[in-house]
Write an enzyme that holds these catalytic residues in place. Structure first.
Site, mmCIF file in Angstrom:
data_model
loop_
_atom_site.group_PDB
_atom_site.id
_atom_site.type_symbol
_atom_site.label_atom_id
_atom_site.label_comp_id
_atom_site.label_asym_id
_atom_site.label_seq_id
_atom_site.Cartn_x
_atom_site.Cartn_y
_atom_site.Cartn_z
ATOM 1 N N SER A 1 0.819 -1.224 0.000
ATOM 2 C CA SER A 1 0.000 0.000 0.000
ATOM 3 C C SER A 1 0.850 1.270 0.000
ATOM 4 O O SER A 1 1.818 1.387 0.754
ATOM 5 C CB SER A 1 -0.919 0.000 1.220
ATOM 6 N N SER B 1 -0.549 4.088 0.827
ATOM 7 C CA SER B 1 -1.239 5.016 1.729
ATOM 8 C C SER B 1 -0.380 5.493 2.909
ATOM 9 O O SER B 1 -0.425 6.683 3.235
ATOM 10 C CB SER B 1 -2.543 4.397 2.233
ATOM 11 N N THR C 1 -8.396 -1.534 2.548
ATOM 12 C CA THR C 1 -8.016 -1.878 1.180
ATOM 13 C C THR C 1 -8.244 -3.364 0.933
ATOM 14 O O THR C 1 -8.815 -4.068 1.770
ATOM 15 C CB THR C 1 -6.567 -1.415 0.876
ATOM 16 N N LYS D 1 -12.553 -4.493 1.613
ATOM 17 C CA LYS D 1 -13.453 -3.358 1.360
ATOM 18 C C LYS D 1 -14.933 -3.749 1.384
ATOM 19 O O LYS D 1 -15.774 -2.950 1.792
ATOM 20 C CB LYS D 1 -13.154 -2.738 -0.011
ATOM 21 N N ASN E 1 -14.039 2.212 1.878
ATOM 22 C CA ASN E 1 -12.578 2.378 1.878
ATOM 23 C C ASN E 1 -12.101 3.333 2.974
ATOM 24 O O ASN E 1 -10.905 3.483 3.181
ATOM 25 C CB ASN E 1 -12.065 2.827 0.499
ATOM 26 N N ASP F 1 -13.608 6.570 -3.280
ATOM 27 C CA ASP F 1 -12.978 6.259 -4.573
ATOM 28 C C ASP F 1 -13.617 7.041 -5.724
ATOM 29 O O ASP F 1 -12.916 7.516 -6.624
ATOM 30 C CB ASP F 1 -13.062 4.760 -4.872
ATOM 31 N N GLY G 1 -14.092 -2.536 -18.212
ATOM 32 C CA GLY G 1 -13.951 -3.259 -16.946
ATOM 33 C C GLY G 1 -15.225 -3.202 -16.133
ATOM 34 O O GLY G 1 -16.058 -2.293 -16.320
ATOM 35 N N ALA G 2 -15.401 -4.208 -15.270
ATOM 36 C CA ALA G 2 -16.630 -4.273 -14.461
ATOM 37 C C ALA G 2 -16.337 -4.774 -13.045
ATOM 38 O O ALA G 2 -17.183 -5.383 -12.405
ATOM 39 C CB ALA G 2 -17.653 -5.174 -15.148
ATOM 40 N N GLY H 1 -14.487 -3.884 -9.022
ATOM 41 C CA GLY H 1 -14.773 -2.916 -7.957
ATOM 42 C C GLY H 1 -14.452 -1.491 -8.388
ATOM 43 O O GLY H 1 -15.187 -0.550 -8.076
ATOM 44 N N TYR I 1 -1.797 3.075 -12.291
ATOM 45 C CA TYR I 1 -0.768 4.097 -12.046
ATOM 46 C C TYR I 1 0.650 3.529 -12.003
ATOM 47 O O TYR I 1 1.610 4.245 -11.753
ATOM 48 C CB TYR I 1 -1.076 4.926 -10.800
#
Ligand code: ATR
Length: 273
Positions: free
Chosen positions: A19, A21, A66, A70, A91, A107, A131-132, A134, A220
């Protein structure tokens, strides 16, 4: 300096070592010179419920949740906000003054803020979402809030695209045929894992898009995916994915630590370093 009165928050996941974060929140804590800390909380699925009850007792102001917790987090809080309910995932958790837990989902907010910051004004006419999973749920929720009149979801596994489209009352298109939807799209968003380091590349027929369309990727790593490079080469406006992660962190930070942190280009560079 962390004193005995420091405010505490963290990110709960399993594993949590990947993560970004902690690096992100502790950058802001240092910048704002707060008496606070943000910790990685490595919690196995068997212990999530117990940890939700234990953390407020040891003084946590709240925490992020995360992968893979979630969804289960929805059941571990006392109240959920509208976004968390619609997206089906929490989240961000905030401990309220009476000790109860508020679960929210930031998000969609993160996606929308990043889109606005990187692309400016977009004609909210038609969005095509690849995409489908989360992430797609959060993106579609955000696009509906932004007022997109026409939203088309396409996914390798068609059933997932159809289920998501039905839930949000938007359209689904077959993965093999979505290029047909691009001709009048004002926004294309990749929410799949394609293009991520170690994953296959995403190939999209960008030549079908109008010249003023925007292409956004939520991947990313790498920051500039092949999809975005191709879009830039064609003169299309592009939106990289790291800003979504940064912006989604802002509401939690503000709720736990009392100050709204700044999102800057330097912060993106620091997170990539
Ligand atoms: P998240 O919750 O992070 O969005 P996810 O639920 O695993 O993650 O979703 C990943 C998305 O990437 C899905 O839309 C997935 O398509 P499937 O539903 O068909 O699995 C998509 N994806 C992953 N690998 C893919 C590939 N090789 N080709 C096309 N789509 C892919």
């Amino acid at each position: 300096m962390i004193s005995g009165a420091a405010r505490l928050a963290g990110v709960m996941g399993w594993p949590v070592s990947h993560s970004l974060s902690p690096k992100l929140h502790n950058y802001w804590i240092k910048q704002l010179q707060l008496d606070a800390a943000y910790l990685p909380l490595s919690v196995h699925a068997d212990n999530v419920k117990d940890e939700f009850r234990a953390l407020p007792k040891v003084g946590f102001a709240g925490w992020n949740v995360t992968v893979p917790h979630k969804e289960v987090a929805l059941q571990c809080v006392d109240e959920v906000d509208e976004a968390a309910r619609a997206i089906g995932a929490v989240n961000t958790v905030t401990v309220r003054a009476d000790g109860s837990l508020l679960g929210s989902n930031t998000d969609a907010y993160g996606f929308a803020q990043n889109l606005q910051e990187k692309a400016g004004k977009i004609d909210a006419k038609k969005a095509v979402v690849l995409g489908a999973g989360g992430a797609a749920r959060a993106v579609v929720f955000a696009l509906k809030k932004e007022g997109f009149g026409d939203i088309v979801i396409t996914n390798r596994t068609q059933k997932r695209a159809e289920e998501l489209a039905e839930f949000f009352e938007v359209k689904a298109a077959a993965w093999e045929e979505y290029a047909k939807e691009l001709g009048d799209a004002t926004l294309l968003v990749n929410t799949t894992t394609l293009g991520m380091a170690g994953q296959p590349e995403l190939r999209v027929r960008l030549e079908e898009l109008p010249k003023d369309a925007v292409v956004a990727d939520i991947v990313y790593k790498p920051l500039l995916t092949e999809l975005l490079k191709d879009a830039q080469a064609r003169g299309l406006r592009t939106v990289t994915g790291l800003g979504m992660l940064i912006h989604q962190a802002v509401p939690g930070f503000e709720a736990w630590f009392g100050l709204k942190p700044e999102v800057t280009p330097q912060l993106e560079e620091y997170l990539l370093s």
